[in-house]
Design a protein around this motif. Structure first.
Motif, mmCIF file in Angstrom:
data_model
loop_
_atom_site.group_PDB
_atom_site.id
_atom_site.type_symbol
_atom_site.label_atom_id
_atom_site.label_comp_id
_atom_site.label_asym_id
_atom_site.label_seq_id
_atom_site.Cartn_x
_atom_site.Cartn_y
_atom_site.Cartn_z
ATOM 1 N N VAL B 179 0.840 -1.203 0.000
ATOM 2 C CA VAL B 179 0.000 0.000 0.000
ATOM 3 C C VAL B 179 0.873 1.251 0.000
ATOM 4 N N THR B 180 1.923 1.254 0.834
ATOM 5 C CA THR B 180 2.830 2.404 0.885
ATOM 6 C C THR B 180 3.479 2.636 -0.473
ATOM 7 N N THR B 181 4.003 1.558 -1.069
ATOM 8 C CA THR B 181 4.632 1.681 -2.384
ATOM 9 C C THR B 181 3.640 2.203 -3.415
ATOM 10 N N PHE B 182 2.437 1.668 -3.381
ATOM 11 C CA PHE B 182 1.430 2.071 -4.365
ATOM 12 C C PHE B 182 1.050 3.538 -4.206
ATOM 13 N N LEU B 183 0.810 3.966 -2.970
ATOM 14 C CA LEU B 183 0.377 5.354 -2.760
ATOM 15 C C LEU B 183 1.509 6.335 -3.081
ATOM 16 N N THR B 184 2.754 5.942 -2.776
ATOM 17 C CA THR B 184 3.899 6.799 -3.111
ATOM 18 C C THR B 184 4.029 6.933 -4.630
ATOM 19 N N ALA B 185 3.890 5.795 -5.323
ATOM 20 C CA ALA B 185 4.031 5.818 -6.782
ATOM 21 C C ALA B 185 2.873 6.566 -7.446
ATOM 22 N N SER B 186 1.697 6.578 -6.797
ATOM 23 C CA SER B 186 0.528 7.233 -7.397
ATOM 24 C C SER B 186 0.570 8.749 -7.231
ATOM 25 N N ARG B 187 1.327 9.233 -6.208
ATOM 26 C CA ARG B 187 1.374 10.686 -5.992
ATOM 27 C C ARG B 187 2.103 11.350 -7.146
ATOM 28 N N PRO B 188 1.587 12.469 -7.614
ATOM 29 C CA PRO B 188 2.286 13.173 -8.695
ATOM 30 C C PRO B 188 3.667 13.604 -8.201
ATOM 31 N N ARG B 189 4.682 13.440 -9.057
ATOM 32 C CA ARG B 189 6.047 13.854 -8.679
ATOM 33 C C ARG B 189 6.188 15.344 -8.876
ATOM 34 N N SER B 190 6.871 15.979 -7.942
ATOM 35 C CA SER B 190 7.054 17.429 -8.089
ATOM 36 C C SER B 190 8.318 17.670 -8.924
#
Lengths: 190, 190
Positions: B179-190
């Motif tokens: 879940v952590t990996t997925f949510l991190t990867a889903s966040r738009p990169r700045s």
């Protein structure tokens, strides 16, 4: 599992029986799309050999299926060498997805999963090795690579999940996109 | 598929037959860990009913398995409401992983995959709905959510892949990390 390979000589009677039995398994699966029809008497009848021959050599329908899956899913996809990790992974995922799109491949995989004992299926053992080889090659190029285990989770995971459970197509294009997502997520965030 | 639900009244003869047949399927799978033993005559004998009753109601071993899987994998995992998307997904993935760690669950899932037609397995239909409900709740909280399809790929994909194909354990702790990996990867990169 009975080791059939020791007895096989190309062109020998043993090799001919093995080829006929493997072909019979493929034909029955293609016709029935289910493991239910895959009994040893049915396979023997289709292959034109005596059931005792099949029982003696493979022991059970589950072991026979596992043998067919091992030979079917080994050395069937070439590990590419495009010069980059992204290129290698994209090419390879495209090939694996194309393979999984074949109904006969899927039927064999489903039947092997259904008949085998928990924990392991010959369907993906070679895929892990291939993925390991691709990542090992990148390590010798750049020294920095993602973990094989995490590549299995985020590349093979979605691909096989779609092939088995989903009504979404596991298309080669989509499989290539998984590589982009995986490599982006694996890069350290600044 | 034969619609069994229409005939079921709690406590009625029909409901009793259904319960006995479902229980017999579970027992045979637990003993054999394989779909091979799961023939309609074997199930009928174990359930103490006439094979004709089973044939008439379920049609085939594949349809019977699908019915058992549908009832087994429906409404078995509660959709949590912890206040955050991460909290909901972690709790839910932990529950799904715990469920998959049960050998009887896995045996039923493998058998259903093996006996069913290509494209779909009752094992995960409810999981998709639950994941959709979790993400829908987050949409009403924050308005911004990942796509359900991508959550299926990167959460259920690795989880079910490990459960079916891998010798790596699909542990609840590891499922939470997905879940952590997925949510991190889903966040738009700045």
């Amino acid at each position: 599992m009975v080791d059939a390979s020791a007895q096989v000589r190309p062109g020998g009677r043993s090799a001919k029986v093995r080829a006929a039995v493997h072909r019979a398994v493929g034909e029955l699966l293609a016709e029935e799309q289910s493991a239910e029809a895959l009994t040893i008497p049915a396979v023997a009848a289709r292959a034109g050999v005596h059931p005792t021959t099949v029982y003696r050599r493979w022991g059970s329908a589950a072991q026979l299926l596992n043998d067919v899956a091992t030979s079917r899913f080994s050395d069937d996809v070439v590990v590419p060498d495009s010069g980059t990790l992204a290129g290698d992974l994209e090419r390879w995922m495209e090939d694996v997805a194309t393979d999984l799109a074949d109904p006969d491949t899927l039927a064999l995989m489903r039947a092997t999963i259904g008949s085998g004992p928990a924990g392991g299926c010959a369907c993906t053992e070679d895929r892990h090795k291939q993925l390991g080889a691709i990542i090992e090659r990148e390590r010798s190029r750049s020294g920095e690579t993602p973990e094989v285990e995490s590549a299995v989770d985020f590349l093979l995971g979605p691909l096989y999940y779609r092939a088995i459970f989903s009504t979404q197509p596991a298309s080669p294009d989509w499989a290539r996109e998984l590589v982009t997502t995986f490599l982006t997520a694996s890069r350290p965030r600044s």
